[in-house]
Motif scaffolding. Structure first.
Motif, PDB file in Angstrom:
ATOM      1  N   ILE A  53      77.157  16.888   9.617  1.00 17.76           N
ATOM      2  CA  ILE A  53      77.662  15.519   9.515  1.00 17.76           C
ATOM      3  C   ILE A  53      77.548  15.063   8.066  1.00 17.76           C
ATOM      4  CG2 ILE A  53      77.416  13.140  10.309  1.00 17.76           C
ATOM      5  CD1 ILE A  53      76.021  14.280  12.820  1.00 17.76           C
ATOM      6  N   THR A 103      83.144   6.919  12.301  1.00 19.43           N
ATOM      7  CA  THR A 103      83.033   8.367  12.294  1.00 19.43           C
ATOM      8  C   THR A 103      84.421   8.972  12.489  1.00 19.43           C
ATOM      9  OG1 THR A 103      81.945  10.275  13.313  1.00 19.43           O
ATOM     10  CG2 THR A 103      82.507   8.447  14.754  1.00 19.43           C
ATOM     11  N   TRP A 104      84.598  10.166  11.969  1.00 17.83           N
ATOM     12  CA  TRP A 104      85.880  10.860  12.097  1.00 17.83           C
ATOM     13  C   TRP A 104      85.606  12.360  12.074  1.00 17.83           C
ATOM     14  CZ3 TRP A 104      84.077   8.209   7.938  1.00 17.83           C
ATOM     15  CH2 TRP A 104      83.849   8.925   6.767  1.00 17.83           C
ATOM     16  N   TRP A 156      73.136  11.763  14.922  1.00 17.60           N
ATOM     17  CA  TRP A 156      72.638  11.635  13.552  1.00 17.60           C
ATOM     18  C   TRP A 156      71.670  10.463  13.453  1.00 17.60           C
ATOM     19  CZ3 TRP A 156      72.266   7.887   9.946  1.00 17.60           C
ATOM     20  CH2 TRP A 156      71.856   8.300   8.669  1.00 17.60           C
ATOM     21  N   THR A 203      77.523  12.206   5.591  1.00 23.72           N
ATOM     22  CA  THR A 203      77.292  10.761   5.651  1.00 23.72           C
ATOM     23  C   THR A 203      77.572  10.081   4.318  1.00 23.72           C
ATOM     24  OG1 THR A 203      74.946  11.083   5.133  1.00 23.72           O
ATOM     25  CG2 THR A 203      75.557  10.962   7.471  1.00 23.72           C
ATOM     26  N   TRP A 249      81.911  16.508  10.963  1.00 24.71           N
ATOM     27  CA  TRP A 249      82.230  15.102  11.155  1.00 24.71           C
ATOM     28  C   TRP A 249      81.888  14.317   9.894  1.00 24.71           C
ATOM     29  CZ3 TRP A 249      79.157  18.278  13.945  1.00 24.71           C
ATOM     30  CH2 TRP A 249      79.633  18.691  15.197  1.00 24.71           C
ATOM     31  N   LEU A 264      80.730  10.377   8.621  1.00 23.04           N
ATOM     32  CA  LEU A 264      80.089   9.164   9.132  1.00 23.04           C
ATOM     33  C   LEU A 264      79.837   8.232   7.955  1.00 23.04           C
ATOM     34  CD1 LEU A 264      78.625   7.452  11.279  1.00 23.04           C
ATOM     35  CD2 LEU A 264      76.598   8.887  10.903  1.00 23.04           C
ATOM     36  N   ARG A 265      80.425   7.041   8.012  1.00 22.76           N
ATOM     37  CA  ARG A 265      80.296   6.078   6.922  1.00 22.76           C
ATOM     38  C   ARG A 265      79.639   4.791   7.404  1.00 22.76           C
ATOM     39  NH1 ARG A 265      85.285   5.775   5.603  1.00 22.76           N
ATOM     40  NH2 ARG A 265      85.207   7.040   3.699  1.00 22.76           N
ATOM     41  N   TRP A 288      81.688   9.176  18.512  1.00 17.19           N
ATOM     42  CA  TRP A 288      80.605   8.219  18.334  1.00 17.19           C
ATOM     43  C   TRP A 288      79.282   8.743  18.898  1.00 17.19           C
ATOM     44  CZ3 TRP A 288      85.393   7.537  20.320  1.00 17.19           C
ATOM     45  CH2 TRP A 288      85.543   7.511  21.706  1.00 17.19           C
ATOM     46  N   ALA A 309      77.740  10.530  16.061  1.00 15.49           N
ATOM     47  CA  ALA A 309      77.126   9.550  15.168  1.00 15.49           C
ATOM     48  C   ALA A 309      75.765   9.130  15.700  1.00 15.49           C
ATOM     49  CB  ALA A 309      78.041   8.335  15.017  1.00 15.49           C
TER      50      ALA A 309
END
Length: 283
Positions: free
Chosen positions: A94, A230-231, A128, A96, A237, A239-240, A122, A125
C-alpha cells in the motif's frame, strides 16, 4: 420467494469465500472481472455508467466503464481472499500519501473522522489503518438476509475493525461520539446517503446529496475531519490522507468534503464503485 432468495444469496457468498481461497490469485481476479463485465447490461452496470458519465467526458466513457467493471470485480476478488492473506505483506503493498496529516490530527487528542468514497478497496485501507493506528470504528449497512450481514461483520472484525450496525440495534451515534472523545478513529464511507435526506452539495458541477454525518460528528466533538481515498495500482493500492478540513456549518463542511472527493475521483474514475444514485437532478 424472499426467504428462498435470501438463502441462495447467503449460500452464494459463503461459497465464494470458501472457493476463492483455494484458487490461484490470477484466476480469481479473472473470474471476478468476467462476472463484473457480465453485469454491464444489468441494473448495476447501467447505474455505474450513469454515475461515471457525470465525471468523465463522453469520449472516455466506454473505456472507463469497462475499466470500472474490472475494478469492481477486483474489489470482490480481494474481499473474498483477504481473510486468508498475510496482512503484514498486504500493508507493504500500500503506497500511502499524507500520513503526517493523520498523525498530526491524532496528536491533538480529539479523535479523527476519516471520510472516504466507495473507491478502490476500502477494506484494504482499513487493514493499513489497523496496522498504523490500531482498531478503528465504522458503521455498516444492515444487509439482508441477517446471516449475510453477520458474515460481513465477522469478516471485517477479523481484520481488526469495530463494526456498528446502522440500523437494527442501538443507534450508532452515541458510541461514535464516545470513540472520538477517547481520541479514536471513526472511518465512514461518505458518498452515499443511507438514512435521512442527506446534505445538498454541488458535486462535479451538479446538485447531489452526501451524508452529513462526518461533519456533524466533527462539529460535536472537535475531532479532525480528514478526507481520504484509496485506489488500485497494478500490484497494490494507493491510499491518500488529506489535511483536516475546516469544520464550520454542516452544509459548508460537507461541500468542502464533496470538493475533495471530486478531485480524488477525477484522478481515478474507474475505481469509483458507486452503483447507487448520488445526483438529484437529471443529466
Amino acid at each position: 420467494m424472499t426467504a428462498a432468495r435470501d438463502r441462495a444469496l447467503d449460500t452464494g457468498y459463503a461459497a465464494a469465500w470458501r472457493l476463492t481461497r483455494a484458487l490461484p490469485d490470477p484466476l480469481t481476479r479473472h473470474l471476478f472481472a468476467t462476472f463484473a463485465q457480465c453485469a454491464a447490461h444489468l441494473g448495476p452496470g447501467h447505474r455505474l455508467r450513469a454515475n461515471l458519465a457525470r465525471i468523465v467526458p463522453p469520449d472516455r466513457l466506454d473505456a472507463t466503464v469497462r475499466a470500472g467493471l474490472r475494478s469492481y470485480g477486483r474489489y470482490w476478488a480481494e474481499t473474498f481472499r483477504l481473510p486468508a492473506q498475510d496482512l503484514t505483506a498486504i500493508r507493504r503493498r500500500i503506497a500511502t500519501t499524507g500520513v503526517d496529516h493523520l498523525d498530526a490530527a491524532l496528536a491533538t487528542g480529539r479523535g479523527v473522522v476519516l471520510a472516504m468514497p466507495h473507491s478502490g478497496n476500502w477494506d484494504i485501507a482499513g487493514v493499513w489503518l489497523t496496522g498504523h493506528a490500531g482498531r478503528f470504528t465504522t458503521v455498516a449497512e444492515r444487509l439482508r438476509p441477517e446471516s449475510l450481514y453477520r458474515r460481513f461483520t465477522a469478516y471485517r472484525e477479523s481484520l481488526g475493525f469495530e463494526i456498528l450496525p446502522l440500523t437494527g440495534g442501538a443507534p450508532p451515534g452515541r458510541l461514535l461520539l464516545e470513540r472520538l472523545r477517547a481520541n479514536r478513529i471513526v472511518c465512514l464511507l461518505a458518498d452515499r446517503v443511507l438514512t435521512g435526506a442527506g446534505v445538498p452539495v454541488t458535486f462535479f458541477g451538479a446538485p447531489a446529496r452526501l451524508p452529513g454525518g462526518p461533519a456533524r460528528l466533527a462539529a460535536l466533538t472537535g475531532a479532525a475531519l480528514l478526507p481520504a481515498a484509496t485506489w488500485f495500482t497494478r500490484h497494490g493500492w494507493g491510499l491518500r490522507f488529506h489535511p483536516a478540513l475546516p469544520v464550520t456549518g454542516v452544509a459548508e463542511t460537507t461541500q468542502r468534503l464533496a470538493q475533495v472527493f471530486a478531485a480524488d475521483l477525477a484522478r481515478h474514475p474507474a475505481d469509483w464503485h458507486m452503483l447507487h444514485p448520488v445526483w438529484t437532478g437529471r443529466r
